[in-house]
Design an enzyme around this catalytic site. Sequence first.
Site, PDB file in Angstrom:
ATOM      1  N   GLU A  87      12.301  13.573  -8.364  1.00  0.00           N
ATOM      2  CA  GLU A  87      12.966  13.669  -7.058  1.00  0.00           C
ATOM      3  C   GLU A  87      13.683  15.017  -6.965  1.00  0.00           C
ATOM      4  O   GLU A  87      14.752  15.198  -7.553  1.00  0.00           O
ATOM      5  CB  GLU A  87      13.941  12.512  -6.888  1.00  0.00           C
ATOM      6  CG  GLU A  87      13.268  11.144  -6.904  1.00  0.00           C
ATOM      7  CD  GLU A  87      14.264  10.008  -6.925  1.00  0.00           C
ATOM      8  OE1 GLU A  87      14.833   9.695  -5.856  1.00  0.00           O
ATOM      9  OE2 GLU A  87      14.490   9.438  -8.006  1.00  0.00           O
ATOM     10  N   GLU A 111      18.256  15.058 -14.110  1.00  0.00           N
ATOM     11  CA  GLU A 111      18.286  14.003 -13.103  1.00  0.00           C
ATOM     12  C   GLU A 111      17.086  14.067 -12.163  1.00  0.00           C
ATOM     13  O   GLU A 111      16.682  13.053 -11.600  1.00  0.00           O
ATOM     14  CB  GLU A 111      19.580  14.087 -12.290  1.00  0.00           C
ATOM     15  CG  GLU A 111      20.825  13.688 -13.065  1.00  0.00           C
ATOM     16  CD  GLU A 111      20.786  12.239 -13.511  1.00  0.00           C
ATOM     17  OE1 GLU A 111      20.304  11.393 -12.747  1.00  0.00           O
ATOM     18  OE2 GLU A 111      21.237  11.951 -14.630  1.00  0.00           O
ATOM     19  N   LYS A 163      17.512  15.327  -5.740  1.00  0.00           N
ATOM     20  CA  LYS A 163      18.541  14.500  -6.355  1.00  0.00           C
ATOM     21  C   LYS A 163      19.665  15.382  -6.896  1.00  0.00           C
ATOM     22  O   LYS A 163      19.422  16.448  -7.444  1.00  0.00           O
ATOM     23  CB  LYS A 163      17.932  13.674  -7.491  1.00  0.00           C
ATOM     24  CG  LYS A 163      18.794  12.514  -7.935  1.00  0.00           C
ATOM     25  CD  LYS A 163      18.031  11.593  -8.864  1.00  0.00           C
ATOM     26  CE  LYS A 163      18.866  10.372  -9.205  1.00  0.00           C
ATOM     27  NZ  LYS A 163      18.157   9.478 -10.137  1.00  0.00           N
ATOM     28  N   GLU A 185      16.944  -0.326 -15.211  1.00  0.00           N
ATOM     29  CA  GLU A 185      16.510   1.071 -15.317  1.00  0.00           C
ATOM     30  C   GLU A 185      16.416   1.449 -16.786  1.00  0.00           C
ATOM     31  O   GLU A 185      17.299   1.115 -17.584  1.00  0.00           O
ATOM     32  CB  GLU A 185      17.503   2.040 -14.660  1.00  0.00           C
ATOM     33  CG  GLU A 185      17.563   2.045 -13.157  1.00  0.00           C
ATOM     34  CD  GLU A 185      18.557   3.103 -12.643  1.00  0.00           C
ATOM     35  OE1 GLU A 185      18.959   3.983 -13.430  1.00  0.00           O
ATOM     36  OE2 GLU A 185      18.921   3.025 -11.459  1.00  0.00           O
TER      37      GLU A 185
END
Length: 477
Positions: A328, A337, A331, A274
């Site tokens: 997202e 985030e 999340k 990542e």
Amino acid sequence: MASMAATTTTQLLFFLFLFLSVVLLPLGSSVGVNYGTLGNNLPSPKRVAHLLQATLIDKVKIYDTNPEILNAFSNTAIDLIVAVENQHVFNLSSDTSFADQWFTTRLAPFIPATSVVAIVVGNEYLTTTDDGVPDPASLLRAIKNLHSVLVSRGLNRKIKVTTPHSMAVLASSFPPSSSTFAPNLAQSMESLLDFLADTNSPFMVNAYPYFAYRDNPETVDLQYALLGNSSGGGVRDPKGYIYYNMLDAQIDAVRSAINALGFGNRTIKITVSESGWPSKGDAGDIAATKENAKIYNTRLIERAQSSKGTPMKPRDKIDIFVFALFNENKKKGGTTERNFGMFNGDGSKVYDMDLSCEFCSSSNGDETASFGFGEKMNTELMRRGPSVWCVAKPHANDKVLQGVLDFCCGPGGVDCREIYNDSGPCFEPNRLLAHASYAMNSYYQMHGRNFWNCDFKGIGLVTFSDPSYGPCRYSQM
């Protein structure tokens, strides 16, 4: 005999040239992406899989074994990395039978149509407390149990087992050459590294220069964090290495920690599982902007496509998975985030970034363009002039190659006598890749050189280098 030897040498040199010309094509190297699904506005996995075929992304890492995703990526020529969630690690560690049941129910029904190349056990398992205190011994047992299942099924060479770590497994990451693992993890890491070396599996690390800059903006140079040249001529390591971006320093810090445990002479590949940069953050986060995200991820993808190593290992190519494909909205955590994605849930670009792949697989260029994954394919380019051919990708799956060859030489209407007759001019080299390439090109030329006529389940590649060799002539329209 001399003439035959010369012909064989010419043929082998041609296929070496063809292989090199393919792997060195711009945008031809591997690029991975993390595909998270913690959102209520995301496109269907089927649509995502279809559209990713028109991009330079050829590896996708997910965070579970979602059957809808596994099914969607079947026969796409995109490799998939699947995951065991942290809460399931203990169960898989208890007995091989649990691991076998997990594999049988979650993965076996989709293989080999879906190209699963790795199973990651947990995510940052050793440094997270979301599911209680992590147990390193359970993690290693779960990894070994899954590997045993793969060995019993003859899949251990195709599918690797590993686990992604955060940078927090290190006692410190600077200077890179002095980095070691945290003392409480050293023994566990030694056992894990021994397994990875024995099974030729990668050591995965989630590396984020963004967080280092966000937490220390006064001491970390922004360009250094954004993978640009650091001001002042780079950051110098006491052992003489010079770092012009933080990601390279983080990778080499991991490498030094591995070496410090005595694995310097054993081959352990490091993969960045990542890395990314958010486009939006909480109040006061001046680093999380669309412009910075665009710069970082563009440079990250360029680095992933290159064969560049790091100052410590300049020749060791680093596989990189960009985080993340989508924003997202469900999340947990702060605004940051939820905003690491390159694309919004509706498929529009968060910022202007081109992931298009000129010669990739897609049956609908218009849909791809409107979705935002890449610009519309240039059909005229794919058909231009007299000098364009279609060949098979060098690492295409043999089973897919055989199916394509059977189709072209059967229902596809290609005259394959030149490759099937052992006295035919294209019979040698008598290899599936060579025969499939000849048949695919003939089919492509017969049907008008449209890009979809060189798709062949994602294994076809358009080239402007004439593949003809010796007496074997590849046809042109």
